[in-house]
Design a protein around this motif. Structure first.
Motif, PDB file in Angstrom:
ATOM      1  N   LYS A   1      -0.507   7.065   6.831  1.00  0.00           N
ATOM      2  CA  LYS A   1       0.142   6.232   7.566  1.00  0.00           C
ATOM      3  C   LYS A   1      -0.481   4.985   8.182  1.00  0.00           C
ATOM      4  O   LYS A   1       0.043   3.950   8.024  1.00  0.00           O
ATOM      5  CB  LYS A   1       1.121   6.897   8.484  1.00  0.00           C
TER       6      LYS A   1
ATOM      7  N   SER B   1      -5.244   7.967   1.393  1.00  0.00           N
ATOM      8  CA  SER B   1      -5.750   7.288   2.481  1.00  0.00           C
ATOM      9  C   SER B   1      -6.871   6.484   2.006  1.00  0.00           C
ATOM     10  O   SER B   1      -7.073   5.198   2.020  1.00  0.00           O
ATOM     11  CB  SER B   1      -6.022   7.861   3.621  1.00  0.00           C
TER      12      SER B   1
ATOM     13  N   ARG C   1      -1.999   2.582   5.589  1.00  0.00           N
ATOM     14  CA  ARG C   1      -1.121   1.635   4.609  1.00  0.00           C
ATOM     15  C   ARG C   1      -1.155   0.092   5.499  1.00  0.00           C
ATOM     16  O   ARG C   1      -0.543  -0.686   4.744  1.00  0.00           O
ATOM     17  CB  ARG C   1       0.401   2.223   4.718  1.00  0.00           C
TER      18      ARG C   1
ATOM     19  N   ARG D   1       0.788  -1.286  -0.044  1.00  0.00           N
ATOM     20  CA  ARG D   1       0.039   0.151  -0.040  1.00  0.00           C
ATOM     21  C   ARG D   1       0.962   1.262   0.099  1.00  0.00           C
ATOM     22  O   ARG D   1       1.763   1.468   0.785  1.00  0.00           O
ATOM     23  CB  ARG D   1      -0.880  -0.145   1.471  1.00  0.00           C
ATOM     24  N   GLN D   2       0.857   1.989  -1.099  1.00  0.00           N
ATOM     25  CA  GLN D   2       1.829   3.131  -0.916  1.00  0.00           C
ATOM     26  C   GLN D   2       0.818   4.366  -1.954  1.00  0.00           C
ATOM     27  O   GLN D   2      -0.039   3.970  -2.751  1.00  0.00           O
ATOM     28  CB  GLN D   2       2.950   2.829  -1.650  1.00  0.00           C
TER      29      GLN D   2
ATOM     30  N   LEU E   1      -6.246   3.643  -0.456  1.00  0.00           N
ATOM     31  CA  LEU E   1      -5.839   2.490   0.031  1.00  0.00           C
ATOM     32  C   LEU E   1      -6.875   1.718   0.734  1.00  0.00           C
ATOM     33  O   LEU E   1      -7.001   0.635   0.495  1.00  0.00           O
ATOM     34  CB  LEU E   1      -4.696   2.674   1.003  1.00  0.00           C
TER      35      LEU E   1
ATOM     36  N   SER F   1       5.523   7.963   0.251  1.00  0.00           N
ATOM     37  CA  SER F   1       4.787   7.210   1.184  1.00  0.00           C
ATOM     38  C   SER F   1       5.061   6.742   2.500  1.00  0.00           C
ATOM     39  O   SER F   1       4.208   6.609   3.343  1.00  0.00           O
ATOM     40  CB  SER F   1       4.181   5.734   0.361  1.00  0.00           C
TER      41      SER F   1
END
Length: 821
Positions: free
Chosen positions: A327, A369, A330, A51-52, A372, A68
């Motif tokens: 963050k 976000s 992810r 996930r980035q 993801l 990321s």
């Protein structure tokens, strides 16, 4: 083919200008045609391993795009209102040894309650190596001053009561047993939070949900003085948050209580209308919340982020909160936090902002976000229920309109370029989210109702130089165009076909983009007559397709840019597109007369083998079949019928029944030419075709009859066909498939009619019995489904009955004696 398949054809394959029910005449007219559209698999896209913000295949340079991965602690947040906006240095404050909790006349906390000046913060950040992170986190934001002497040594319960003298009897809190030691800050915090979370009598609330009530008294008292509200509801919680020592191990229980306290504080501020920038003490709340980030709990940080966003932070703080949420997102294991934490509404509210340019990078991480977590099916559906597609499309429109023309925005060219770059980054995330959402079948109504296809085409047109955006939009279209209603909506979008062809020419070597655009165009031309016309009428459109054919057909030279499977996938989609285009009479006639087009198709038959490239060969032969329908003098297919027949003879011996079926269909068209009929009889092809009548597949029998009808038109061939048992096999086909497929039954009767033209026909009595039964409408059983029955009755009445009656009458003479050889 069966009647169910014929109905499917009439409703899906030969769709014209609308979705109306076709008349019987239209059904029959289309059933007579040998042209067919082709289907194929949607290009497969493997899921990103990590996930980035930008995928591993992104065209953006690593050193020129937002990261990321990053570290984020309380020290990265700015203390609100800690410095004047003018940059003037603050005057030193007078030292006041005692702490007062009361508000000053300006609505602020007295000087002793304010944090130490920022200059002193830097002095605590000393050290290197392994201790650096711990020291920074522990001293990232200055703690509130210690308690005043008269309360510092009081018991925990007395300290809480001292917050509001005289109100102790109003507390509805659980009793707390005083611990002998106060050395553990975690234990201290645990007890203090429990003091401020009162027990709720559910039965007395008449079904209302229990609320977390902070401080003393009843939070529902709207007349509470702001000073009293601050001192009883907010300040005690902040004070205990500040007293929490960072770096200590934190249990899940404590994290849960911290989350509950933050949620309670959020609710209390909301009830008083003190969210946003309405609260005079907003800066004190934010300083404390920023400090809690260093606890390092994703669950707590997401709860804090929700409250901080509700306090309407801006600038660097807004950016850091969005990065914090990114963050957390992810980690796939945190998806449940987003599902249950209600922060989605806060993120969507941020995307509604009109001045997206001033919050560009924050919006980027916010959409990142959502991208993801949208890979999670449950979250994707939850976002759909909140009108997510509409929000993203509106955001895209604002980004494409550009920033306002105020002087501070347009005065510097470099700033404008930077805004264009960040807009491109955001649109990459937006289109990636829509790509994920398009996987959900529930998303189609939203895509259709929000005019998303025109907006996506506009994005594609305005950012055609951004390959990441182009690929994302192409993936959206490849998914949605597999559905009929979406296909028609896309086909009605102005210039969509022109835009696709332009991108195919511009990025001919970008296999992942090319294969998806070709797949989408193939879907459009399979279902929409207008799409076939637009592709053909677009200047240079056919040339673009044939150029691609040459690029991916030619023998690769090292270093090879594409894998063999990737090259073949493009050719499969491209040839399918040509086959679908050929259904239109004008386009089909032009393609049949195009020497390059026919030559490239024949090269596929010459160079590929069934074992390695079955789908490619099936599509190539099917395209030649559609082109062979147009046998005017300009037809290159007709001119090269001998070479084509030789290639087809090899395919008839294939182990793939799909390839055999397509080759037989081509022979069905080409056998109208006398030289081809001679070729078939000379090479004993008719024997193989007769054996196909034993197939239990209606399509195979139908194609075999197409060849036999043309062969039996020559008197010299009839006796040979009868000698090979053709008549008996045809009667068996009529008995087995007649009631289910009247179109096939009509073709069988036509073949039998041709074989009986010289007055000789075996098994006439058996045939006559079947014909008497099948020509009696009352003796037939019809399906209960109205639509299927309409198709069956139309084919029976307009296709089968005329030729069956004619064939039956041919067995009678005036005295009704049956002629039996």
């Amino acid at each position: 083919m069966s009647l169910m398949e014929l109905q499917d054809k009439s409703e899906h394959v030969y769709i014209s200008t609308g979705l109306r029910r076709q008349t019987s005449a239209e059904i029959v007219s289309e059933a007579r045609r040998s042209l067919r559209t082709l289907a194929t698999r949607r290009p497969f896209t493997p899921q990103e391993k990590h996930r980035q913000l930008f995928g591993e295949s992104s065209s953006r340079a690593h050193d020129g795009r937002p990261p990321s991965a990053f570290s984020l602690y309380a020290q990265h947040f700015e203390a609100p209102d800690s410095r004047p906006g003018s940059g003037t240095r603050l005057s030193p404050l007078e030292h006041k040894p005692s702490l007062s909790v009361s508000l000053d006349e300006d609505g602020g906390v007295e000087d002793a309650t304010l944090p130490k000046p920022p200059a002193e913060r830097g002095n605590t950040r000393i050290g290197s190596g392994g201790s650096r992170a711990r020291l920074l986190r522990a001293a990232s934001i200055n703690r509130l001053p210690p308690m005043t002497p008269n309360t510092k040594n009081m018991s925990l319960e007395a300290r809480i009561g001292a917050d509001q003298p005289g109100d102790k009897e109003k507390l509805r809190c659980v009793d707390v047993v005083e611990h002998e030691t106060k050395s553990s800050s975690e234990t201290d915090l645990h007890i203090l939070i429990k003091h401020r979370i009162p027990q709720t009598d559910v039965s007395s609330e008449r079904g209302s949900k229990p609320e977390v009530k902070l401080g003393h008294g009843d939070t529902g008292d709207d007349n509470m003085d702001e000073s009293v509200f601050w001192n009883t509801k907010v300040f005690p919680v902040l004070q205990e948050f500040e007293s929490f020592a960072q770096g200590d191990a934190v249990s899940d229980e404590i994290v849960g209580e911290l989350c509950n306290a933050c949620s309670g504080l959020h609710n209390a501020l909301a009830e008083r209308g003190m969210l946003g920038r309405q609260c005079k003490k907003r800066s004190a709340i934010l300083r404390t919340l920023f400090r809690l980030i260093d606890v390092g709990s994703d669950r707590l940080n997401l709860t804090i982020a929700k409250l901080i966003l509700a306090l309407n932070v801006s600038g660097n703080n807004l950016l850091n909160i969005c990065k914090l949420v990114f963050k957390i997102s992810r980690n796939a294991s945190n998806d449940t936090l987003f599902l249950n934490g209600c922060i989605l509404d806060s993120l969507l509210s941020l995307l509604h902002c009109e001045d997206v340019w001033s919050k560009g990078e924050a919006v980027l991480y916010c959409v990142g976000s959502l991208k993801l977590i949208s890979g999670n099916t449950a979250l994707s559906r939850l976002l759909l229920s909140k009108g997510f597609i509409s929000v993203l499309l509106q955001l895209s429109k604002r980004l494409m309109h550009g920033p306002s023309t105020s002087a501070n925005v347009t005065s510097h060219k470099s700033e404008g370029e930077g805004q264009h770059i960040i807009a491109g980054h955001i649109l990459v995330q937006v289109t990636a989210v829509l790509r994920n959402i398009a996987d959900q079948s529930e998303s189609r109504p939203s895509f259709l109702s929000n005019k998303s296809f025109s907006t996506l085409c506009l994005i594609l047109e305005n950012h055609r130089s951004d390959i990441d955006i182009c690929i994302n939009v192409a993936r959206i279209f490849s998914k949605l165009s597999t559905y009929t209603e979406c296909c028609h909506a896309l086909a009605e979008t102005p210039r969509c076909c022109s835009l696709f062809l332009d991108l195919l020419g511009k990025y001919s070597r970008k296999q992942d983009l090319v294969v998806r655009l070709l797949f989408t165009l193939g879907n459009l031309t399979a279902k929409c007559t207008e799409a076939r016309e637009r592709v053909y009428e677009e200047e240079g459109g056919i040339d673009v397709l044939l150029d691609l054919f040459q690029v991916y057909q030619e023998t690769p030279s090292p270093p090879e840019q594409f894998h063999a499977s990737e090259r073949e996938d493009v050719l499969v989609k491209l040839i399918r597109l040509l086959a679908n285009l050929a259904i239109h009479p004008t386009v089909g006639t032009a393609l049949a007369a195009n020497t390059l087009c026919v030559q490239l198709l024949l090269e596929v038959l010459e160079c590929r083998c069934v074992q390695d490239s079955e789908e490619l060969l099936v599509n190539a032969v099917a395209t030649i079949n559609n082109l062979s329908f147009y046998q005017g003098m300009s037809s290159v297919v007709r001119a090269q019928h001998t070479h084509i027949s030789q290639l087809l003879l090899k395919l008839l011996l294939s182990s793939s029944m799909d390839v055999v079926l397509e080759a037989t269909r081509v022979f069905g068209n080409l056998s109208q030419i006398k030289d081809v009929r001679h070729f078939i009889m000379q090479h004993k092809v008719e024997q193989y075709v007769v054996t196909l009548l034993d197939s239990k597949t209606p399509d195979v029998c139908f194609s075999a009859c197409g060849v036999l009808i043309n062969l039996s038109a020559d008197p010299d061939n009839r006796a040979m066909l009868r000698a090979e048992g053709t008549v008996q096999k045809l009667i068996d086909c009529l008995r087995d498939f007649g009631p289910q497929d009247w179109h096939l039954a009509a073709v069988v009767c036509q073949t039998l009619w041709n074989c009986s033209l010289d007055g000789e026909l075996q098994h006439a009595e058996e045939l006559l019995e079947i014909l008497w039964l099948y020509t009696d409408r009352g003796a037939l059983q019809w399906p209960s489904d109205g639509g299927v029955r309409q198709v069956q009755e139309a084919c029976w009445e307009l296709l089968f009955l005329p030729v069956a009656e004619k064939l039956r009458q041919s067995f009678h003479i005036e005295d009704t004696t049956v002629i039996i050889p």
